[in-house]
Design an enzyme around this catalytic site. Structure first.
Site, PDB file in Angstrom:
ATOM      1  N   ASP A  24       0.763  -1.323  -0.129  1.00  0.00           N
ATOM      2  CA  ASP A  24      -0.140   0.058   0.034  1.00  0.00           C
ATOM      3  C   ASP A  24       0.530   1.487  -0.148  1.00  0.00           C
ATOM      4  O   ASP A  24       0.224   2.235   0.563  1.00  0.00           O
ATOM      5  CB  ASP A  24      -0.815   0.084   1.417  1.00  0.00           C
ATOM      6  N   LYS A 129      -6.550  -4.897  -3.157  1.00  0.00           N
ATOM      7  CA  LYS A 129      -7.398  -5.703  -1.672  1.00  0.00           C
ATOM      8  C   LYS A 129      -8.367  -4.143  -0.673  1.00  0.00           C
ATOM      9  O   LYS A 129      -8.033  -2.991  -1.107  1.00  0.00           O
ATOM     10  CB  LYS A 129      -6.523  -5.461  -0.668  1.00  0.00           C
ATOM     11  N   CYS A 162      -1.683  -2.628   7.804  1.00  0.00           N
ATOM     12  CA  CYS A 162      -1.874  -3.410   6.921  1.00  0.00           C
ATOM     13  C   CYS A 162      -1.219  -4.099   6.952  1.00  0.00           C
ATOM     14  O   CYS A 162      -0.811  -5.633   6.247  1.00  0.00           O
ATOM     15  CB  CYS A 162      -2.144  -2.057   5.414  1.00  0.00           C
TER      16      CYS A 162
END
Length: 222
Positions: A24, A129, A162
């Site tokens: 990310d 995701k 995450c």
């Protein structure tokens, strides 16, 4: 067997089974005006790890080892966004709303894109995701199985959300996980420290942690 200097003890690396997962590293989390900043966070903390993440990516590419990127994002119709997730955070600017860099965390929007300095090369896997974990509702498991991957090096943001979630998912699926300490970050330094301690506690209960230089030295000889 080759090893990477790590905590709580050396990581027994299998170079032919190793991949890098970059979690990310998106504009919305690292740039002023993005979603992270809208929540009151100091995004400069995320931006400062970019050089080390870039070094890791380049090292894996040079060694011919897989690099996999993830992006947290949702479908434009929000059909994969649970109301419980949308209703949290900044009450005036939520996922799917129009922000300074397009609709927040929506696939294809400018702010959702990976930072240009870390952009995937053609042929590198990019996993979109909808959750915090990289395995939830994605094809990551199938991708890793197809490539014969058994060990994962993690970089990216945020360490306690995450990144740690993805490491825990991977650990439960039987992967050996190594976190690159300088190539991960949190908006809250105490959260990063706590996550690192939890990951490597009790004999690497979730995984190992190592310095970027030690990882790069090892894969240079892969």
């Amino acid at each position: 067997m080759a090893e990477i200097k790590a905590e709580p003890f050396a990581f027994p690396v299998k170079h032919d089974r190793l991949a890098l997962i970059v979690i990310d590293m998106q504009r919305d989390f690292a740039e002023p005006g993005g979603f992270g900043a809208s929540l009151g966070n100091d995004v400069s903390r995320i931006a400062r790890i970019v050089p080390d993440v870039k070094r890791l990516i380049q090292g894996f590419r040079s060694a011919g080892l897989p690099v996999i990127h993830t992006m947290e994002c949702h479908r434009p119709d929000l059909s994969d966004l649970p109301p419980a997730k949308r209703d949290r955070g900044n009450p005036t600017l939520r996922i799917g709303d129009k922000g300074p860099m397009g609709r927040i965390l929506i696939s294809g929007e400018p702010g959702t894109a990976i930072l240009p300095e870390l952009a995937p090369l053609k042929g590198e896997v990019v996993i979109e995701k909808p959750g915090k974990g990289a395995f939830y509702a994605t094809a990551l498991g199938e991708v890793l199985q197809r490539k014969g991957i058994k060990q994962l090096v993690f970089a990216g943001v945020t360490t306690e959300v995450c990144v740690q979630t993805s490491m825990r998912e991977a650990n439960d699926r039987g992967y050996e996980c190594l976190l690159a300490e300088e190539a991960t970050e949190s908006y809250f330094p105490e959260f990063k420290d706590a996550a690192i301690a939890m990951i490597r506690a009790q004999g690497a209960i979730v995984g190992w942690t190592a310095h970027v230089n030690d990882i790069l030295e090892s894969i240079a000889h892969a």
